[in-house]
Design a protein around this motif. Structure first.
Motif, PDB file in Angstrom:
ATOM      1  N   GLU A   1       0.824  -1.218   0.000  1.00 16.06           N
ATOM      2  CA  GLU A   1       0.000   0.000   0.000  1.00 16.06           C
ATOM      3  C   GLU A   1       0.854   1.262   0.000  1.00 16.06           C
ATOM      4  N   GLU A   2       2.111   1.193   0.406  1.00 15.55           N
ATOM      5  CA  GLU A   2       2.998   2.353   0.387  1.00 15.55           C
ATOM      6  C   GLU A   2       3.910   2.355  -0.839  1.00 15.55           C
ATOM      7  N   ALA A   3       3.729   1.401  -1.754  1.00 12.32           N
ATOM      8  CA  ALA A   3       4.643   1.261  -2.891  1.00 12.32           C
ATOM      9  C   ALA A   3       4.577   2.473  -3.823  1.00 12.32           C
ATOM     10  N   THR A   4       5.721   3.048  -4.106  1.00 16.64           N
ATOM     11  CA  THR A   4       5.867   4.161  -5.041  1.00 16.64           C
ATOM     12  C   THR A   4       6.974   3.812  -6.023  1.00 16.64           C
ATOM     13  N   PRO A   5       6.747   3.985  -7.332  1.00 19.46           N
ATOM     14  CA  PRO A   5       7.802   3.648  -8.290  1.00 19.46           C
ATOM     15  C   PRO A   5       9.039   4.515  -8.084  1.00 19.46           C
ATOM     16  N   LEU A   6      10.204   3.881  -8.181  1.00 22.53           N
ATOM     17  CA  LEU A   6      11.477   4.554  -7.946  1.00 22.53           C
ATOM     18  C   LEU A   6      12.053   5.072  -9.268  1.00 22.53           C
ATOM     19  N   PHE A   7      12.271   6.386  -9.342  1.00 25.61           N
ATOM     20  CA  PHE A   7      12.905   7.025 -10.500  1.00 25.61           C
ATOM     21  C   PHE A   7      14.247   7.588 -10.047  1.00 25.61           C
ATOM     22  N   VAL A   8      15.282   7.379 -10.845  1.00 26.52           N
ATOM     23  CA  VAL A   8      16.611   7.861 -10.490  1.00 26.52           C
ATOM     24  C   VAL A   8      17.167   8.700 -11.641  1.00 26.52           C
ATOM     25  N   TYR A   9      17.946   9.718 -11.296  1.00 29.65           N
ATOM     26  CA  TYR A   9      18.629  10.525 -12.290  1.00 29.65           C
ATOM     27  C   TYR A   9      19.917   9.808 -12.716  1.00 29.65           C
ATOM     28  N   LEU A  10      20.046   9.576 -14.020  1.00 32.29           N
ATOM     29  CA  LEU A  10      21.181   8.860 -14.581  1.00 32.29           C
ATOM     30  C   LEU A  10      21.834   9.697 -15.666  1.00 32.29           C
ATOM     31  N   GLN A  11      22.988   9.228 -16.113  1.00 37.05           N
ATOM     32  CA  GLN A  11      23.695   9.856 -17.221  1.00 37.05           C
ATOM     33  C   GLN A  11      24.251   8.812 -18.168  1.00 37.05           C
ATOM     34  N   GLN A  12      24.086   9.040 -19.450  1.00 39.54           N
ATOM     35  CA  GLN A  12      24.805   8.306 -20.484  1.00 39.54           C
ATOM     36  C   GLN A  12      24.677   9.099 -21.783  1.00 39.54           C
ATOM     37  N   ASP A  13      25.467   8.735 -22.766  1.00 40.58           N
ATOM     38  CA  ASP A  13      25.415   9.438 -24.042  1.00 40.58           C
ATOM     39  C   ASP A  13      24.070   9.204 -24.720  1.00 40.58           C
ATOM     40  N   ALA A  14      23.671  10.136 -25.573  1.00 38.39           N
ATOM     41  CA  ALA A  14      22.381  10.033 -26.257  1.00 38.39           C
ATOM     42  C   ALA A  14      22.448  10.794 -27.576  1.00 38.39           C
ATOM     43  N   THR A  15      21.557  10.440 -28.490  1.00 36.15           N
ATOM     44  CA  THR A  15      21.441  11.142 -29.775  1.00 36.15           C
ATOM     45  C   THR A  15      19.992  11.544 -30.005  1.00 36.15           C
ATOM     46  N   TYR A  16      19.813  12.733 -30.547  1.00 38.61           N
ATOM     47  CA  TYR A  16      18.500  13.252 -30.929  1.00 38.61           C
ATOM     48  C   TYR A  16      18.535  13.589 -32.417  1.00 38.61           C
ATOM     49  N   TYR A  17      17.477  13.209 -33.141  1.00 39.73           N
ATOM     50  CA  TYR A  17      17.280  13.644 -34.520  1.00 39.73           C
ATOM     51  C   TYR A  17      15.846  14.145 -34.638  1.00 39.73           C
ATOM     52  N   GLY A  18      15.645  15.187 -35.426  1.00 38.16           N
ATOM     53  CA  GLY A  18      14.284  15.689 -35.532  1.00 38.16           C
ATOM     54  C   GLY A  18      14.079  16.588 -36.722  1.00 38.16           C
ATOM     55  N   VAL A  19      12.811  16.866 -36.991  1.00 39.89           N
ATOM     56  CA  VAL A  19      12.427  17.769 -38.058  1.00 39.89           C
ATOM     57  C   VAL A  19      11.210  18.563 -37.613  1.00 39.89           C
ATOM     58  N   GLU A  20      11.174  19.832 -37.979  1.00 41.90           N
ATOM     59  CA  GLU A  20      10.033  20.702 -37.711  1.00 41.90           C
ATOM     60  C   GLU A  20       9.723  21.463 -38.997  1.00 41.90           C
ATOM     61  N   ALA A  21       8.452  21.552 -39.347  1.00 43.26           N
ATOM     62  CA  ALA A  21       8.064  22.229 -40.575  1.00 43.26           C
ATOM     63  C   ALA A  21       6.775  22.998 -40.358  1.00 43.26           C
ATOM     64  N   GLU A  22       6.702  24.191 -40.922  1.00 48.66           N
ATOM     65  CA  GLU A  22       5.496  25.018 -40.885  1.00 48.66           C
ATOM     66  C   GLU A  22       5.325  25.697 -42.242  1.00 48.66           C
ATOM     67  N   VAL A  23       4.093  25.787 -42.692  1.00 44.58           N
ATOM     68  CA  VAL A  23       3.809  26.493 -43.929  1.00 44.58           C
ATOM     69  C   VAL A  23       2.472  27.215 -43.793  1.00 44.58           C
ATOM     70  N   SER A  24       2.404  28.432 -44.304  1.00 48.37           N
ATOM     71  CA  SER A  24       1.179  29.225 -44.294  1.00 48.37           C
ATOM     72  C   SER A  24       0.949  29.752 -45.704  1.00 48.37           C
ATOM     73  N   VAL A  25      -0.274  29.522 -46.228  1.00 46.02           N
ATOM     74  CA  VAL A  25      -0.569  29.883 -47.616  1.00 46.02           C
ATOM     75  C   VAL A  25      -1.910  30.610 -47.677  1.00 46.02           C
ATOM     76  N   PRO A  26      -1.962  31.799 -48.288  1.00 43.62           N
ATOM     77  CA  PRO A  26      -3.264  32.439 -48.534  1.00 43.62           C
ATOM     78  C   PRO A  26      -3.966  31.733 -49.690  1.00 43.62           C
ATOM     79  N   LEU A  27      -5.089  31.075 -49.382  1.00 43.24           N
ATOM     80  CA  LEU A  27      -5.806  30.294 -50.392  1.00 43.24           C
ATOM     81  C   LEU A  27      -6.773  31.139 -51.196  1.00 43.24           C
ATOM     82  N   VAL A  28      -7.406  32.116 -50.550  1.00 46.10           N
ATOM     83  CA  VAL A  28      -8.365  32.994 -51.217  1.00 46.10           C
ATOM     84  C   VAL A  28      -8.129  34.407 -50.700  1.00 46.10           C
ATOM     85  N   GLU A  29      -8.087  35.364 -51.604  1.00 45.77           N
ATOM     86  CA  GLU A  29      -7.944  36.754 -51.199  1.00 45.77           C
ATOM     87  C   GLU A  29      -8.862  37.616 -52.063  1.00 45.77           C
ATOM     88  N   THR A  30      -9.867  38.247 -51.436  1.00 46.36           N
ATOM     89  CA  THR A  30     -10.763  39.175 -52.121  1.00 46.36           C
ATOM     90  C   THR A  30     -10.871  40.435 -51.281  1.00 46.36           C
TER      91      THR A  30
END
Length: 347
Positions: free
Chosen positions: A192-221
């Protein structure tokens, strides 16, 4: 209690060279009190000196930045004091062509471990986990490389970024799969008192990513205009041992249409969050979900854009969604259908 200050001197341009240099400081005296305190009292002192320089040759531009930072993190009750000296730098090259700026940035940056990462030791009630810091954590460093395209293609506005980061001694909070009580003693999962144990660790890591945004006026009157928007973002992150970095968001896609007519803006949005099943051991997966949102903005003062009345409804179809980057995703979903009315004033 915290104090923060920054001073910056902007240089007079010398030919094609312009830039600035300066200093900043950050001082924090942290003390959590009460039965739910899980981080030992600690102090952080941080002093930094930096410069940013920009050199232009017609459509070609070179940017450089450098920073030195000294950080001291200490906890008198624990009798621990750590000092970190960090040098960071970046170099960017870009070129203007046909309304677009195309460029690449490279960087080498460092980050001192935070007080919580060093001195945590106790149950974090807000997230339902026992967090254990490590006073021996080292500086987190990373090489970064980013390519980007920004600007206009005809009537469209485009922003595309592709990036990679290669970390040395990446700091992360890891679920051990073990359970402890409030005193940090190991207990069975069903206790009943069990709480998951989280620890701060260190090791090498790699991140790869992409972000894209585009805005287009489709109709203009003369009477109205319709603007279409789309965006996407994706990150792949892996630790040196081959396991995924914890709590990484999945593929995100979004699209919107905005009708502008006189004092009214009517907007509809669709936001998609993909399934996240690329998770480390003991971390739950999250399902894909789609939210549909709508809003109406009204500027009641003719010729005055500073007053806006806004009515919104988010998650119109009341879909269930859980954020993969949240510690509490298993028992706190994102909000269901919700309405809001607000007034926005600008000066």
């Amino acid at each position: 209690e915290g104090f923060e200050g920054r001073a910056e001197i902007v240089q007079n341009p010398v030919g094609n060279l312009r830039g600035s240099f300066g200093a900043q400081f950050y001082i924090r005296d942290f003390a959590a009190v009460g039965e739910e305190a899980f981080v030992a009292p600690n102090e952080t002192e941080q002093y930094g000196f930096f410069t940013l320089q920009e050199l232009s040759f017609g459509d070609f531009q070179v940017e450089g930045a450098a920073r030195y930072e000294a950080t001291k993190a200490s906890s008198n009750p624990l009798g621990v004091s750590r000092v970190f000296d960090i040098f960071s730098g970046a170099l960017g090259l870009s070129y203007d062509v046909g309304g677009l700026r195309i460029g690449v940035n490279g960087s080498r940056v460092g980050r001192a471990p935070a007080g919580e990462e060093l001195f945590a030791n106790g149950p974090h009630v807000a997230t339902g986990q026992y967090e254990l810091g490590d006073v021996n954590l080292d500086i987190e460093r990373a090489w970064g490389l980013e390519g980007f395209v920004r600007g206009n293609v005809g009537p469209a506005t485009l922003n595309l970024t592709v990036f990679g980061s290669w970390f040395d001694d990446y700091i992360y909070l890891d679920n051990t799969g073990s359970f402890v009580n409030e005193e940090g003693d190991a207990v069975p999962e069903g206790d009943e008192e069990a709480t998951p144990l989280f620890v701060y660790l260190q090791q090498d890591a790699t991140y790869y990513g992409v972000e894209a945004e585009v805005s287009v006026p489709l109709v203009e009157t003369d009477a109205f205009s319709v603007i279409g928007e789309a965006s996407a973002e994706y990150v792949k992150a892996e630790l040196a041992d081959g396991s995924p970095v914890p709590r990484i968001p999945p593929l995100g896609l979004a699209g919107a249409l905005t009708l502008r007519t006189g004092p009214f803006d009517i907007r509809g949005e669709v936001e998609y969050s993909g399934e996240q099943d690329d998770v480390p051991a003991f971390e739950s997966t999250t399902d894909a979900f789609t939210f549909v949102n709508a809003s109406v903005a009204w500027r009641p003062l003719r010729g005055n854009q500073s007053v806006t009345l806004l009515a919104k409804v988010d998650n119109i179809f009341d879909q269930q969604g859980r954020r993969a980057s949240s510690f509490t995703r298993d028992y706190v979903p994102l909000p269901g259908r919700n309405f809001s009315v607000s007034a926005r004033l600008s000066f």
